[in-house]
Design a protein around this motif. Structure first.
Motif, short mmCIF file in Angstrom:
data_model
loop_
_atom_site.label_atom_id
_atom_site.label_comp_id
_atom_site.label_asym_id
_atom_site.label_seq_id
_atom_site.Cartn_x
_atom_site.Cartn_y
_atom_site.Cartn_z
N UNK A 42 0.82 -1.44 0.16
CA UNK A 42 0.08 -0.05 -0.12
C UNK A 42 1.12 1.32 0.05
N UNK A 43 1.04 1.93 -1.03
CA UNK A 43 1.56 3.44 -1.10
C UNK A 43 1.40 4.19 -0.12
N UNK A 44 2.38 4.82 0.67
CA UNK A 44 1.88 5.90 1.59
C UNK A 44 1.26 7.01 0.98
N UNK A 45 0.02 7.45 1.61
CA UNK A 45 -0.52 8.60 1.14
C UNK A 45 0.28 9.58 0.93
N UNK A 46 1.13 9.95 2.04
CA UNK A 46 2.04 11.15 2.12
C UNK A 46 3.71 10.46 2.19
N UNK A 47 4.56 10.90 1.50
CA UNK A 47 5.81 10.54 1.98
C UNK A 47 6.67 11.75 1.19
N UNK A 48 7.96 11.65 1.65
CA UNK A 48 9.13 12.73 1.21
C UNK A 48 10.20 12.08 0.83
N UNK A 49 11.21 12.75 0.10
CA UNK A 49 12.50 12.40 -0.19
C UNK A 49 13.25 11.63 1.01
N UNK A 50 13.86 10.67 0.92
CA UNK A 50 14.63 10.13 2.02
C UNK A 50 15.98 10.78 2.16
N UNK A 51 16.35 11.66 1.21
CA UNK A 51 17.60 12.25 1.22
C UNK A 51 18.69 11.65 0.33
N UNK A 52 18.54 10.41 -0.02
CA UNK A 52 19.13 9.40 -0.96
C UNK A 52 20.52 9.08 -0.65
N UNK A 53 21.44 9.88 0.17
CA UNK A 53 22.56 9.66 0.84
C UNK A 53 22.51 9.70 2.18
N UNK A 54 23.21 8.84 3.13
CA UNK A 54 23.04 8.92 4.45
C UNK A 54 24.24 9.82 5.03
N UNK A 55 23.86 10.67 5.80
CA UNK A 55 25.13 11.52 6.40
C UNK A 55 26.11 10.69 6.90
N UNK A 56 27.47 11.08 6.67
CA UNK A 56 28.42 10.15 7.26
C UNK A 56 28.94 10.79 8.49
#
Ligand code: SF4
Ligand code: SF4
Lengths: 134, 302
Positions: free
Chosen positions: B34-48
């Motif tokens: 079930x696709x989330x009704x609302x979602x945002x970009x994950x940021x693509x890269x995890x801060x190291x």
């Protein structure tokens, strides 16, 4: 970039900053070179990844101008292979942040053409800007 | 099984075929995403950077959305979303202090309880459905098709969040065996494609594309199979730039694992969407008798 390594250039302030931002203990590294041997970006780098560690250990700030820290693609190959448990990808990030956190960008976003912007997927743009801009 | 689905930005753009094929294949295997009704970009890269809590907010917000919709499991397809979100999931689970600080900062959201579990779709196929079950559901076996799995970086590294062994993964190989395709094991399957350098240093990527694609081709692969839309862009569309730079370069198609699975499960072209790739996979699918010559695909004959 030519790195001159000498104990007289030791600058513990740089080492302290990198250790604080990365959360890594750089003195664990015994310079076996395994990280450099497996680094996919090596061919284009101006100094080896483990030489970056050496430079920081000796406090040589010229490492901040090296191409190597920007050519690192955060692929984590070095991180999984290091026999001493050093996460070099975090050290590379700390060195990039020492520039980016001064509000200095490594790339010029406005140099990208409309054609490139249309073609590049969001995943490429967002990740690049996260790594290369302040 | 029923769980929330987090798509991520590129699956709604250049990676559309990844999503359509995944949703249809999952449904055929009785996984309701079930696709989330609302979602945002994950940021693509995890801060190291250490203690960089600010950069955990984007994944955290998505976990709050999952929690709000009453799910405790969420699945993603993109390797980079998986990596960024999984690392955040673990950090806030292991460190209540950090979880508390972020919750206080996001005071307008309900508190995240730290209980959502993130899966990569490949994990669900292996651990929840099982390859034996997948094998039983195959309608169009991919017999004779030689496929080189490509893992890249984000599925298996770092160790703490990898979905498989970081040096010798087999999760994609096993899926290929279940759908009767022939596995081509390539030593460069875990080498970085150059990732985000594709934006400002295209020549670094073409160098790697040439090396990785040529290696798979030399070993007899008909196509490369992967799970990351950034790897896909670099190994597929960048073959165009690679061919310009290296005149002797000859490429092969690059597809998502979900597309081959959907094809094997007998699903139609409107969900497989092989047409969205830069290097057209149809000729080799016809040559290997997977798709019949003249079979209608997207209004034209294959
Ligand atoms: S692999 Fe680890 S110990 Fe060896 S040189 Fe690299 S960082 Fe140092
Ligand atoms: S994370 Fe950076 S330094 Fe380490 S192997 Fe990958 S590209 Fe090289």
């Amino acid at each position: 970039m030519k790195l001159r390594l000498s104990v007289t250039t030791t600058n513990s302030a740089l080492l302290a900053k990198v250790e604080e931002i990365s959360g890594e203990n750089l003195s664990k590294c015994y310079h076996c070179g395994k990280c450099s041997a497996g680094c996919p970006s090596l061919t284009n780098m101006d100094c080896l990844p483990n030489q970056v560690i050496r430079a920081v250990q000796l406090g040589d700030e010229k490492v901040l101008e090296s191409e190597t820290i920007w050519l690192c693609a955060s692929c984590f190959t070095c991180a999984v292979r290091c026999p001493r448990g050093v996460d070099l990808s975090k050290i590379m990030e700390a060195l990039r942040l020492l520039t980016l956190r001064k509000d200095v960008n490594h790339i010029e976003v406005k140099e990208l053409t409309q054609e490139e912007l249309d073609e590049l997927p969001p995943i490429a743009l967002v990740s690049n800007f996260r790594k290369m801009t302040s | 099984m029923n769980l929330a689905y987090y798509p991520g930005c590129t699956l709604k753009n250049q990676g559309l075929g990844f999503e359509t094929s995944a949703l249809a294949a999952a449904q055929a295997l009785d996984i309701e995403m079930k696709e989330l009704d609302r979602w945002n970009c994950c940021g693509t890269v995890f801060s190291l950077a250490d203690e960089d809590l600010m950069h955990y907010l984007a994944p955290m917000r998505n976990f709050v959305r999952v929690q709000e919709e009453g799910f405790d499991k969420v699945v993603t397809l993109c390797s980079m979303c998986y990596n960024t979100m999984k690392r955040t999931e673990q950090i806030v689970k292991d460190d209540p202090e950090k979880l508390k600080t972020i919750n206080e900062f996001m005071y307008r959201e309900e508190d995240y309880r730290g209980e959502v579990k993130l899966f990569h779709l490949l994990e669900l196929f292996r651990d929840e459905i099982g390859y034996e079950e997948i094998k039983k559901r195959v309608i169009r076996p991919l017999r004779g098709l030689k496929v080189a799995p490509y893992y890249g970086c984000m599925l298996t590294r770092p160790k703490e969040i990898g979905i498989d062994d970081w040096e010798e993964p087999r999760i994609m190989e096993d899926l290929l065996s279940a759908i009767d395709a022939e596995v081509v094991k390539d030593p460069l399957r875990g080498e970085c494609c150059g990732a985000y350098h594709t934006v400002n240093a295209k020549e670094l990527v073409t160098e790697r594309t040439r090396m990785i694609v040529s290696s798979a081709k030399k070993r007899g692969a008909d196509c490369i199979m992967l799970s990351c839309p950034l790897c896909e862009f670099n190994l597929d569309l960048r073959q165009r730039d690679t061919a310009k730079e290296y005149t002797d370069f000859v490429g092969i198609p690059v597809v998502y694992f979900t597309q081959l699975l959907a094809l094997a499960l007998g699903l139609t072209e409107d969900v497989c969407r092989f047409d969205l790739h830069y290097i057209d996979p149809y000729p080799v699918l016809v040559e290997k008798n997977i798709i019949e010559e003249g079979e209608e695909v997207h209004g034209k004959k294959a």
